[in-house]
Design a protein around this motif. Structure first.
Motif, PDB file in Angstrom:
ATOM      1  N   GLY A 192       0.812  -1.205   0.000  1.00 39.03           N
ATOM      2  CA  GLY A 192       0.000   0.000   0.000  1.00 39.03           C
ATOM      3  C   GLY A 192       0.846   1.255   0.000  1.00 39.03           C
ATOM      4  N   PHE A 193       0.181   2.397  -0.135  1.00 42.63           N
ATOM      5  CA  PHE A 193       0.858   3.673  -0.262  1.00 42.63           C
ATOM      6  C   PHE A 193       0.205   4.661   0.694  1.00 42.63           C
ATOM      7  N   MET A 194       1.060   5.446   1.412  1.00 42.83           N
ATOM      8  CA  MET A 194       0.476   6.410   2.342  1.00 42.83           C
ATOM      9  C   MET A 194       1.223   7.739   2.316  1.00 42.83           C
ATOM     10  N   GLY A 195       0.761   8.668   3.138  1.00 43.49           N
ATOM     11  CA  GLY A 195       1.395   9.983   3.171  1.00 43.49           C
ATOM     12  C   GLY A 195       0.434  11.081   2.750  1.00 43.49           C
ATOM     13  N   MET A 196      -0.750  10.669   2.286  1.00 49.55           N
ATOM     14  CA  MET A 196      -1.716  11.674   1.851  1.00 49.55           C
ATOM     15  C   MET A 196      -2.120  12.570   3.014  1.00 49.55           C
ATOM     16  N   LYS A 197      -2.097  11.955   4.212  1.00 51.55           N
ATOM     17  CA  LYS A 197      -2.459  12.746   5.393  1.00 51.55           C
ATOM     18  C   LYS A 197      -1.591  14.004   5.456  1.00 51.55           C
TER      19      LYS A 197
END
Ligand SMILES: Nc1ncnc2c1ncn2[C@@H]1O[C@H](COP(=O)(O)OP(=O)(O)OP(=O)(O)O)[C@@H](O)[C@H]1O
Ligand SMILES: Nc1ncnc2c1ncn2[C@@H]1O[C@H](COP(=O)(O)OP(=O)(O)OP(=O)(O)O)[C@@H](O)[C@H]1O
Ligand SMILES: CC(C)C[C@H](N)C(=O)O
Ligand SMILES: [Mg+2]
Ligand SMILES: [Mg+2]
Lengths: 241, 303, 337, 366, 265
Positions: free
Chosen positions: C156-161
């Motif tokens: 998965g991919f994150m960091g949008m927060k």
């Protein structure tokens, strides 16, 4: 009295299509129903054939008797199987994914196995040589007229003793149309009872013994073919002149 | 190298057999009602569970030997599973058909029915998976580096038998002809003196019964049962059926083996991480090349 | 006189939600449910264009959602957030606040292009064969992403927060609720305008009789292409919002199951009825939340409810009618161009 | 008496319902214990425990709403779960943003706790587990080469597989991992991958997969004529493994959190009671949930006293957990590093002929 | 009613050379030729399965001919898709009615102007000036057309609920709304009763004058053909067996045997 319809009322959903019509057909007769588009001819035949909604209408009043017995609770397949009463529906409804031959075979589904089918096949191929040529063609690719022939032939293959036809001549070339009507006459002489719905009132009255005129779900007139042919309204509305 | 190719051919045949078996059920029902019976994969799952209970009962309670248990399980499962299928048809699909609903509404109903079977099972039997008891002794034969088991062979053979049988029913018998007729024009079928609902019931009986058979064979080959086991293989089988030409028995059969082969061979000759990517690209290509599947006849729109 | 009532109500609702969110009168839970509701509305309406109005049977909608989600997430993180993988942001994070809508739209555009994957085969084939093609597309998209290690693959991919934070640093507002609301309105508006134009009615013509459509001068291939691209593009928008709402995307979240959810919403609402799709999306979302207490049983009850509902409304809630057609008196409260 | 609410964000339906079920059962047992004893003693005051179980359907989005619901609607003091990183990573974000303690029993993906002061976990991480497996295999099997079969769509499996490969190749040299094959989450047939792997004749096969797939993979490998060794990971750790896999799995090794067979003290007691209560030996997630929950309770007790002001209490609990010097869990002793990850030992177990998981060795971080 | 088309070019409206269509083994149309000049009202008859509809399908671009050329107003339609052929000015009705049944009568007419909308997706979204102008024109034209066909009162009905005869009429109206040069009618009188047939005859003649369009029709109702057509072609097995004025055709022996038959029953 083979078939008698007693002030029949039917609805499509909440549209009433027939407002209590009565007519009857005696064994060995040719009876015709004529009437304008939307008068309720097809509807009547559907009701007699006991076809179920959604395509077909719902009987909300009156009765349909076959040899005195009410058939309102008879399954459509039993109308053919037991009563031997077949319908050639408006708009052909042939099985396009089957070959011409399979269509005819299928019609013998409810017949007892020992019946000699070959004679009937022969009868039909004599009547419609074009079908014989196209035995193996997928029937959806048949021309309009060819499909109409198949529809009639198919009904005959059910081994019925009484036949209801809904605009059988639709889309037929004149030569075939006359041929067809001659055949119908012949069938009748062989003892087949016919209930005929036909736009071409002239032809219909030519071969029919009696007729009824439907107008927006009611019987407008009735009588022998001669009487009707003589009736000025009828002449004006349906015989063009 | 050759050995492993042969090995993979066997793998493909055996795995394809399951796709084929399930796809046949799909295509049979579709062929009659043009209904994509998305519950089919779950009926297959139910079949496996029924088999599980019958078999355990036979083995433990009745203390039967394995072969006897199997002999009992097969017919019992097929009957019971077909009951499930018919019940679905009765309570979920038929009323909608009567109301003349758009076919896709029936499809969605099927989807829902599938969910009920899956989660109903989960709710009733709990989350623990079931281990299918060994009914026959699996012997591994190894010939020139190629290993196969008596079970694998049995699976492949039964797939062929089922196919042959259904093909015969649909093409040679009147019932089969009636089935095809219904798929084209429900309206006119009764006019031929054919009791439509009976034909439809027969269809569901056949379809579900063979889903049940597939369930047994599957449970024997992959003896880990869980409520969702039918979901993915169901989708894949549906895909197989369509690629073959949905509604056509041969199509389902060939499609099943094709999909099996593609999946296995892709893994065999490419990095297995690309399996879905390549496998589905291949299917996409096939459908672009043959827009109505391998056997599907384009409905000639006659105007 | 009343003809603008609808617009006014719409604006008020939007304003109210924003304000209440800002004042923290709406809890985050309620907000998240509302936001997923918006996402679902976009999903179902956009799928309705293809499955309802055009009469195809696309089962891969989640795939396009996935494209949108990843593209807008990656862009956002790449440009406006420092990240383990991509390192320092390429642009000044304070710009995020202006760029955000374009991030989402970029996702939409990408998804629209992915839509060609289905549109082009649709020239030659239709119905259940096309259905398979859409499923294949869905699988292919997911598989591609699983194989892209750079963006985390199946991890998965994150960091949008962090992008959202960057926006809040500039101006503290409940950005996600606002944007979800705006894009939901935008999507429905877009679809409606397309479908209500004579040009767009070509879609229904194709659905009802493709041969007649083609012969009556409708360029069916063109209409199909446009429709598929619009549908998947809007799904992409839904995906982008979805990603930013959750703050984490994972290819597993966009599998066939997700697609079937969209399917259910479309048919529940009624093929060929935007208001139906909106209604069903709302119902569906609420149902899912309301029945949480049932735990396992929930996923038995929901399908059961839907089956029963279909028995009573075999055309879905709205059939192919819009609210306005069902309750004509409503008509005097709105006037759409 | 007052109550303390703790929320559980677990997968009761979806891909891994068993994981959710075990978590729930073991939590129920713990709750029974404590409430049975009159409640939890916090600063001299007894509190009854109220556990709220929410189903996250094994979906990321659902895990997020679930977390929010627990935090806001149910006003829980702290949260346990999710177990699978797919849900734990996004849920962790939510917990951290809303300043509520979350502790995942079994998520092993570093991202779950990374940079999130409010998020803890009870399981060791993949980067730690990987080397354990490598070293053990090399030592015990005298392996020079290895092959890997993993689940591409399961982030856990993929992550661990990659770490394993890197570590192994660093140790034994490039290209010593002869085959690195993947499959999908719901796959049931692995013949193609196994055929490919077997053809490369590896010394052993590393399978970081959920037990239910292991139960299919191992027998299928045997049927394809593979006679060699397997090495497994913590996802094997379920009592169901043996009921599903049967004889084929006997004698195999896997790295995990605790060894049920031959356990002593508290661990043994837990196992016996659980087995008695639910009829099967607790799997790893049960044990981890037990520990995770007790860590939270410990944290609460460390907090000294509860003011009833939720935000303040939550903060107190967080600090309470962070302050834990050393915690004696049934899955071993642990304390938490600055990331909120436990510093704890892994064990390697062997599956005995009776089908028990017997302690082989224990590897602790140096 | 605005008639935008004007006919400057003198090329015949339709010119068909050596047209042949095979379906597998069977040759449905065999080396068929015809030329229709502007303003003609011609007929095509023949036994069932003779290939009439197939000819229409070929001319309207629904089939690609196996051999031969079709020129509409001088331009060859080879390789064109049906909507492009329609763009050249060919419109048709169908042997079995093919209306869009779940669209209002008005929309049926509007959508049939699709080919000449002159705006695209983005105009539609933006509700641009051109969009609004064109939509208004389309709407107005559609209403006018319905008006002159005396169908306006059905504007918001669904075709499926209309009487059969009305549906036939609507199909013709729909065909006209694409401003054709050439109108192909495939058995417009099928299923109509004699009074409706009379109206149809009047209608067709009126259309022919009113829209100055070339009409080519297939019909099995001889009286219709006799009344309307100036020229009639008779085909059988895809080949022309006779052509000429109604009179000549009617008395042509081949036609009588192959097609007309004798009407005493
Ligand atoms: N499926 C249907 N749903 C609703 N109304 C219908 C339906 N079928 C027919 N009707 C209505 O019922 C009435 C009788 O129709 P019917 O088809 O029986 O007329 P008909 O005499 O057969 O006309 P035609 O000569 O065109 O066949 C008509 O008003 C028609 O609009
Ligand atoms: N798509 C097709 N595939 C195979 N054969 C076809 C196809 N279309 C038409 N045919 C055959 O070509 C012949 C001509 O068909 P066509 O429909 O043109 O006849 P027609 O002159 O219109 O007859 P009718 O007056 O009955 O409509 C028929 O024999 C028909 O079976
Ligand atoms: C095996 C899974 C349920 C848990 C795994 N450790 C993960 O982090 O996803
Ligand atoms: Mg009729
Ligand atoms: Mg024709």
């Amino acid at each position: 009295m083979l078939l008698s319809v007693e002030n029949l009322e039917v609805k499509y959903g909440n549209i009433q299509a027939l407002h209590g019509i009565s007519f009857n057909v005696k064994e060995g007769e040719i009876v015709t129903l004529i009437g304008a588009n939307g008068a309720g001819k097809t509807t009547s035949l559907y009701s007699i054939a006991r076809l179920a909604p959604p395509e077909a209408p719902k009987v909300v009043g009156g009765d349909i008797r076959f040899m005195g017995e009410s058939i309102l609770n008879t399954a459509p397949s039993d109308v053919v199987k037991n009563l031997k009463l077949a319908l050639v529906p408006e708009g052909r409804h042939i099985f396009g994914n089957l070959t011409v031959m399979e269509n005819l075979e299928l019609a013998t589904y409810s017949r007892d196995k020992d019946a000699d089918l070959d004679k009937d096949y022969q009868r039909i191929f004599d009547l419609f040589p074009r079908l014989a040529e196209r035995r193996k063609q997928r029937s959806e690719s048949l021309s309009g007229g060819e499909q109409q022939m198949l529809a009639v032939g198919r009904a005959l293959m059910t081994g019925c003793r009484a036949l209801m036809l809904d605009e059988p001549s639709m889309g037929l070339a004149p030569v075939l149309k006359y041929e067809l009507f001659r055949t119908l006459k012949k069938l009748n002489e062989e003892g087949m009872t016919l209930l005929l719905v036909e736009q071409n009132a002239k032809l219909a009255l030519d071969i029919a013994h009696r007729g009824y005129v439907l107008d927006t779900g009611t019987i407008a007139a009735s009588g022998t073919s001669e009487e009707l042919a003589g009736n000025p309204e009828v002449r004006k509305a349906y015989l063009g002149g | 190298m050759l050995a492993s190719i042969l090995q993979n051919v066997i793998n493909a045949l055996q795995w394809g057999s399951f796709y084929a078996l399930i796809a046949l059920g799909y295509t049979l029902v579709y062929g009659v009602l043009t209904l994509i019976n998305f519950a089919h994969g779950d009926i297959f799952m139910v079949g496996a569970y029924i088999a599980f209970f019958v078999a355990s009962f036979a083995l433990t309670t009745l203390g039967m030997p394995g072969w006897a248990a199997l002999a009992l399980t097969i017919p019992a499962t097929m009957v019971l599973t077909s009951l499930v299928g018919v019940t679905l048809e009765r309570i979920a699909y038929r009323p909608l058909r009567r109301k003349g609903a758009h076919r896709l509404y029936v499809v969605i109903t099927a989807l829902m029915a599938g969910l009920i079977l899956e989660n109903g099972n989960l709710a009733i039997l709990g989350a623990s998976r079931k281990a299918f008891p060994p009914l026959i002794h699996e012997t591994v034969y190894t010939i020139g580096g190629v290993s196969f088991t008596n079970l694998k062979i049995a699976v492949i053979i039964s797939a062929f038998l089922v196919f042959a049988f259904l093909h015969w029913v649909v093409t040679r018998t009147r019932v089969g002809m009636a089935m095809r007729a219904i798929s084209y024009d429900k309206f006119a079928v009764p006019l031929m003196g054919i009791p439509m609902d009976n034909i439809i019931v027969v269809t569901f009986v056949l379809g579900s019964a063979f889903a049940g058979l597939a369930g047994i064979l599957f449970a024997m080959s992959y003896p880990v049962l869980e409520p969702y086991m039918g979901a993915l293989i169901g989708w894949k089988a549906f895909i197989a059926a369509v690629v073959g030409g949905i509604g056509d028995i041969r199509g389902a059969f060939i499609g099943g083996f094709l999909l099996g082969a593609v999946e296995i061979m892709v893994v065999a000759f490419f990095p297995s991480t690309f399996r879905d990517l390549i496998a589905f690209t291949v299917l996409l290509a096939i459908l672009t090349w043959k827009p109505t599947g391998l056997f599907g006849v384009a409905k000639t729109t006659k105007i | 006189m009343f003809r603008y009532t609808f617009h006014i109500i719409l604006i008020l609702t939007g304003g109210l939600i924003t304000w209440m969110a800002y004042e923290e009168m709406l809890g985050l839970y309620t907000l998240s449910v509302l936001m997923f509701m918006g996402v679902n509305i976009i999903m179902s309406t956009s799928l309705n264009l293809v499955n309802g109005y055009m009469g195809e049977f696309s089962c891969g909608h989640a795939g396009f959602m996935c494209v949108g989600a990843y593209i807008s997430s990656i862009l956002g993180v790449l440009l406006f957030a420092k990240d383990k993988v991509f390192g320092a942001p390429l642009l000044d994070p304070s710009l995020a606040i202006y760029a955000f809508p374009f991030l989402i739209l970029a996702g939409g555009v990408a998804a629209a292009l992915a839509g060609l994957l289905v549109a082009i085969p649709s020239y030659k084939t239709r119905g259940d064969y096309l259905a398979i093609i859409t499923i294949a597309a869905n699988y292919i998209i997911i598989s591609v992403i699983e194989n892209l290690g750079v963006i985390g693959g199946s991890r998965g991919f994150m960091g949008m927060k962090r992008v959202i934070n960057a926006m809040e640093d500039v101006a503290y507002l409940p950005w996600m609720p606002i944007w979800v609301f705006l894009f939901t309105v935008f999507s429905v508006w877009l679809l409606r305008r397309y479908l209500s134009s004579t040009f767009g009615k070509g879609v229904s013509a194709i659905c009802q009789d493709e041969v007649a459509a083609e012969i009556m001068s409708v360029n069916t291939n063109k209409i199909k292409t446009i429709s598929f691209m619009v549908s998947s593009g809007v799904a992409g928008i839904a995906g982008g919002l979805f990603a930013y709402v959750i703050g984490y995307v994972n290819p597993g979240s966009f599998n066939i199951l997700k697609s079937t959810e969209a399917l259910v919403m479309v048919y529940l609402g009624g093929m060929g009825s935007l208001s139906g799709s909106i209604l069903s999306a709302v119902l569906f979302t609420l149902l899912l939340e309301a029945l949480r207490p049932l735990q396992i049983i929930k996923w038995v009850v929901i399908p059961l409810l839907l089956i029963i509902l279909m028995q009573f409304r075999p055309e879905g809630i709205m059939g192919n009618k819009e609210l306005g057609d069902m309750f004509p008196w409503l008509k005097k409260f709105y006037k759409f161009k | 008496a007052d109550t303390i609410k703790i929320g559980f964000n677990i997968p009761l339906t979806g891909d891994i319902p068993k994981v959710g079920e075990s978590s729930k059962l073991s939590a129920e047992m713990l709750k029974a214990d404590i409430n049975g004893a009159g409640g939890l003693d916090v600063g001299g005051k007894k509190y009854m425990l109220e556990f709220i179980y929410e189903d996250n359907e094994a979906k990321a989005e659902s895990a997020v709403t679930t977390a929010l619901k627990l935090i806001e609607k149910d006003q829980v003091l702290a949260m346990i779960g999710p177990n699978s990183s797919k849900q734990a990573v996004p849920a962790g974000q939510v917990a951290d943003d809303n300043q509520t303690v979350m502790i995942s029993p079994w998520s092993t993906n570093p991202d779950t706790t990374y940079d999130r002061p409010w998020v803890f976990r009870a399981a060791f991480l993949d980067p730690f587990q990987g080397p354990v497996a490598v070293n053990f295999a090399v030592k015990t099997f005298h392996a020079k080469t290895a092959a890997v079969l993993y689940d591409l769509s399961n982030d856990y499996s993929k992550g661990l597989a990659e770490i394993f490969r890197d570590v192994f190749e660093k140790k034994m040299g490039k290209g010593t991992v002869l085959a690195f094959e993947s499959h999908g989450t719901k796959d049931q047939d692995f013949s193609a991958q196994l055929t490919k792997i077997i053809a490369t004749k590896p010394d052993f096969i590393f399978v970081p997969d959920n037990y239910n797939q292991v139960a299919l993979i191992v027998p299928q490998a045997r049927k394809l004529g593979y006679k060699g060794e397997f090495m497994g990971s913590d996802a094997w750790g379920s009592s169901e493994l043996m009921t599903l896999c049967g004889d084929d799995c006997k004698g195999l090794h896997f790295s995990t959190h605790y060894a049920a067979a031959g356990a002593k003290g508290a661990t043994k007691e837990f196992i016996d009671r659980y087995t008695k209560k639910y009829g099967y030996t607790p799997d790893d997630v049960a044990a981890l949930t037990w520990d995770a929950t007790r860590v939270v309770l410990k944290g609460i007790q460390n907090a000294g006293k509860l003011t009833g002001k939720l935000r303040r209490d939550r903060k107190a609990v967080r600090d309470g957990i962070a302050a834990i010097k050393s915690f004696a869990g049934i899955t071993g002793n642990m304390k938490f590093d600055e990331q909120g990850d436990p510093v704890k030992c892994a064990v390697v177990v062997q599956i005995s002929q009776k089908g028990d998981f017997e302690f082989k060795e224990s590897v602790c971080p140096e | 009613m605005t008639q935008t088309q004007t006919h400057t070019n003198t090329a015949p409206v339709l010119e068909v050379r050596g047209l042949t269509q095979r379906f597998g083994g069977l040759t449905a149309v065999n080396n068929f030729n015809v030329t229709l000049n502007h303003g003609e009202l011609a007929g095509l008859i023949g036994p069932n399965g003779a290939g009439k509809t197939t000819v229409f399908n070929l001319v309207s671009g629904f089939y690609q001919p196996s051999e031969g050329d079709i020129l509409v107003c001088g331009s060859n339609t080879k390789g064109m898709k049906p909507h492009q052929v329609t763009g050249l000015g060919v419109a048709r009705t169908f042997q079995n009615i093919r209306l869009w049944n779940d669209m209002s009568v008005l929309d049926n007419i509007r959508v049939a102007q699709h080919g000449r909308l002159g705006y695209g997706f983005f105009h539609a979204i933006a509700r641009s000036g051109r969009y609004r102008r064109r939509e208004d024109e389309v709407e107005r034209e559609a209403r006018e057309l319905l008006e002159v066909f005396d169908l306006l009162r059905f504007a918001n009905e669904y075709p499926k609920n209309l009487p059969y005869g009305t549906q036939r009429k609507l199909e013709i109206a729909r065909a006209l709304s694409s401003h054709p040069q050439l109108l192909l009618l495939d058995e417009p009188a099928a299923g109509l009763n004699s009074s409706d047939v009379k109206d149809l005859i009047r209608l067709v003649r009126w259309i022919h004058g009113r829209f100055d369009v070339t009409i080519w029709m297939i019909e099995h109702h001889m009286d219709v053909m006799m009344e309307l057509c100036e020229q009639i072609k008779v085909i059988d097995f895809g080949q022309t067996i006779a052509e000429g004025t109604p009179e000549t055709v009617r008395n042509h022996p081949a036609v009588i045997t192959a097609y007309l038959g004798d009407d005493n029953i």
